[in-house]
Design a protein around this motif. Structure first.
Motif, short mmCIF file in Angstrom:
data_model
loop_
_atom_site.label_atom_id
_atom_site.label_comp_id
_atom_site.label_asym_id
_atom_site.label_seq_id
_atom_site.Cartn_x
_atom_site.Cartn_y
_atom_site.Cartn_z
N GLY A 132 43.39 20.21 -15.55
CA GLY A 132 43.85 19.32 -14.49
C GLY A 132 43.09 19.48 -13.20
N LEU A 133 42.48 20.65 -13.05
CA LEU A 133 41.69 20.94 -11.85
C LEU A 133 40.24 21.17 -12.24
CD1 LEU A 133 44.11 23.46 -10.09
CD2 LEU A 133 43.44 21.20 -9.20
N GLY A 160 38.37 10.54 -14.22
CA GLY A 160 39.09 10.03 -13.05
C GLY A 160 39.41 11.05 -11.98
N GLN A 161 39.16 12.34 -12.24
CA GLN A 161 39.41 13.38 -11.23
C GLN A 161 38.24 13.41 -10.25
OE1 GLN A 161 41.08 15.10 -9.27
NE2 GLN A 161 41.82 16.93 -10.33
N THR A 162 38.49 13.94 -9.06
CA THR A 162 37.40 14.12 -8.08
C THR A 162 37.31 15.57 -7.65
OG1 THR A 162 38.90 13.59 -6.27
CG2 THR A 162 37.56 11.77 -7.12
N TYR A 163 36.10 15.96 -7.22
CA TYR A 163 35.87 17.27 -6.61
C TYR A 163 35.34 16.99 -5.21
CZ TYR A 163 33.57 21.69 -5.48
OH TYR A 163 33.17 22.85 -4.86
N LYS A 164 36.06 17.43 -4.19
CA LYS A 164 35.71 17.11 -2.80
C LYS A 164 35.39 15.62 -2.65
CE LYS A 164 34.15 21.75 -1.58
NZ LYS A 164 33.06 22.63 -1.14
N MET A 167 33.33 11.97 -7.86
CA MET A 167 33.86 11.87 -9.22
C MET A 167 33.42 13.02 -10.12
SD MET A 167 35.74 9.19 -9.33
CE MET A 167 36.05 8.88 -11.06
N CYS A 168 34.35 13.57 -10.86
CA CYS A 168 33.99 14.49 -11.95
C CYS A 168 33.20 13.66 -12.97
CB CYS A 168 35.24 15.06 -12.60
SG CYS A 168 36.06 16.26 -11.55
N GLY A 169 32.18 14.26 -13.53
CA GLY A 169 31.32 13.52 -14.44
C GLY A 169 30.09 12.99 -13.72
N SER A 170 29.98 13.29 -12.41
CA SER A 170 28.80 12.84 -11.68
C SER A 170 27.94 14.03 -11.24
CB SER A 170 29.20 12.01 -10.45
OG SER A 170 29.85 12.83 -9.49
N TYR A 277 39.62 21.85 -2.87
CA TYR A 277 38.65 20.81 -3.26
C TYR A 277 39.24 19.69 -4.13
CZ TYR A 277 38.40 24.43 -6.90
OH TYR A 277 38.71 25.38 -7.84
N SER A 278 40.51 19.81 -4.53
CA SER A 278 41.06 18.84 -5.48
C SER A 278 42.58 18.87 -5.53
CB SER A 278 40.60 19.21 -6.90
OG SER A 278 39.69 18.30 -7.37
N ARG A 279 43.17 17.74 -5.93
CA ARG A 279 44.60 17.74 -6.27
C ARG A 279 44.71 17.65 -7.79
NH1 ARG A 279 48.21 17.28 -2.53
NH2 ARG A 279 49.79 16.71 -4.07
N ASN A 280 45.66 18.35 -8.36
CA ASN A 280 45.80 18.38 -9.82
C ASN A 280 46.11 16.99 -10.36
OD1 ASN A 280 46.36 19.24 -12.52
ND2 ASN A 280 46.95 21.24 -11.69
N ILE A 281 45.48 16.62 -11.48
CA ILE A 281 45.85 15.36 -12.12
C ILE A 281 46.54 15.58 -13.48
CG2 ILE A 281 44.20 13.76 -11.03
CD1 ILE A 281 42.54 14.05 -13.60
N TYR A 282 46.75 16.84 -13.85
CA TYR A 282 47.60 17.16 -15.01
C TYR A 282 47.19 16.42 -16.27
CZ TYR A 282 50.44 18.80 -11.11
OH TYR A 282 50.86 19.41 -9.96
N TRP A 283 45.94 16.61 -16.69
CA TRP A 283 45.56 16.06 -18.00
C TRP A 283 46.57 16.53 -19.04
CZ3 TRP A 283 43.13 19.06 -22.16
CH2 TRP A 283 43.02 18.27 -23.33
#
Ligand SMILES: *Cc1c(COP(=O)(O)O)cnc(C)c1O
Length: 371
Positions: A132-133, A160-164, A167-170, A277-283
């Motif tokens: 999630g993080l 769909g998660q972000t770091y600072k 996008m995660c995956g970028s 750096y992030s809010r949890n998105i709870y995958w």
């Protein structure tokens, strides 16, 4: 009482419509138009230039690793606490996986541990976002920069998660995703490679398609794979992608509800709501039993199964895998945080199809068992 599955996908958008389109037009193979559309939309969403859709997330990791041209004895640093696909991709690409321990709070690879594992043979770092993080990417990228290493980002769990805010995956040279039914969007089975580098993208495209030589089909300069995604899978992907914002909201909602219910239980560690750096998105909604709980994850999962609640254990760390022991890998190496996560962690029903009623029932049962 009905059994609550650990995951149920939501297929309530245009999935049927687009699948029917495939059948009506006859475009069911990887040559169909949804594949390209899905690649373009997904790459743009993650802020990357190129997307290469493949048949699953494990294949994505494998093609991505091979595209780095590892030589024998080249080392790739990765977390011990992850899925086996990460280690097998490195090995099949000809490299050697080198393990690191995780952070006890975020359960992600600890960048300080990465630095300790650098040698003259280190060629790359594989960052894997867990549950999630995201991994704390800035220090990882800094280490990579200092030593001239490649970075592979396994973002399968954090679509769909972000770091600072990014996008995660970028991040890094190449990122990989999975669209297995428990991931944020699903194609049944499926995966994607993203990169900003045209040469890497072309290599991955070629590897995906048996390395057919352009202009001279059935002539091969390299050995490839059939890792192609079908138009049927991509049709599901496009339909699922249209709903991604709702899906993300639902995941965050599930996480908030469980946290409200479970934070009063003293003998468990629940997921951090945020880091700097992030809010949890709870995958998935992971729970770590503290020693005071007086049981391990296997024991509580059995009790929950008897009460008709589906769960999954946390990953079993790579350094303890029999298959690697047999190969003489990771002998006498110790990763205490990963060990603890593997023995005392499990996750509860947190798929997109979970209902409020189910969340309440799972929470009540956990309180009853653990209070
Ligand atoms: C799911 C997952 C994979 C593997 O994806 P498949 O599509 O099941 O092959 C790889 N890495 C991580 C971190 C995952 O969670």
């Amino acid at each position: 009482m009905e059994f609550i599955p650990v995951n149920e996908p939501l297929l309530s958008g245009n999935e049927k419509k687009y699948l029917n389109e495939c059948i009506d037009t006859g475009w069911i193979s990887s040559e169909g138009p949804f594949v390209n559309e899905f690649e373009k939309k997904f790459a743009a969403y993650c802020g990357r230039k190129y997307g290469v859709a493949v048949c699953n997330g494990t294949a994505a990791l494998e093609a991505a690793m091979i595209s780095l041209d590892l030589k024998k004895d080249d080392e790739v640093i990765m977390p011990s606490f992850t899925i086996i696909s990460c280690a097998s991709a490195i090995i099949r690409a000809g490299g050697t996986p080198v393990l690191t321990d995780s952070d006890p709070h975020t359960w992600n690879m600890n960048p300080d541990e990465v630095r300790k594992k650098i040698t003259s043979r280190t060629k790359a770092i594989m960052a894997v976002h867990i549950y999630g993080l995201p991994v704390d990417m800035d220090p990882v990228l800094k280490i990579a920069d200092e030593y001239g290493l490649k970075v592979i980002e396994d973002a399968a769990e954090l679509i769909g998660q972000t770091y600072k805010g990014k996008m995660c995956g970028s991040f890094g040279n190449v990122s990989t995703f999975s669209f297995y039914p428990n991931k944020h969007i699903t194609t049944g089975e499926g995966g994607m490679i993203l990169t900003d580098d045209a040469v890497t993208a072309e290599k991955c495209r070629s590897l995906r398609n048996l390395c057919f030589k352009p202009g001279k089909r059935f002539v091969h300069d390299e050995l490839g794979y059939n890792f192609r995604m079908t138009n049927l899978q991509a049709a599901l992907g496009v339909a699922q992608f249209e709903q991604i914002d709702n899906f993300m909201e639902k995941k965050k909602y599930i996480g908030r509800r469980y946290t409200e219910e479970l934070k009063e239980i003293d003998c468990i560690q629940i997921p951090l709501e945020e880091t700097d750096y992030s809010r949890n998105i709870y995958w998935v909604y992971g729970i770590l039993l503290k020693k005071e709980a007086g049981m391990n994850s296997e024991e509580i999962m059995k009790i929950l199964a008897d009460r008709k609640i589906g769960t999954r254990p946390f990953f079993y760390p790579m350094h303890k895998q029999p298959v690697f022991k047999k190969a003489g890998l990771f002998n006498n190496e110790e990763y205490p945080v990963s060990d603890y996560l593997g023995d005392y962690g499990f996750y509860i029903p947190s798929g997109l199809g979970v209902t409020d009623e189910q969340i309440n029932r799972v929470s009540e049962q956990l309180k009853e068992i653990l209070k």
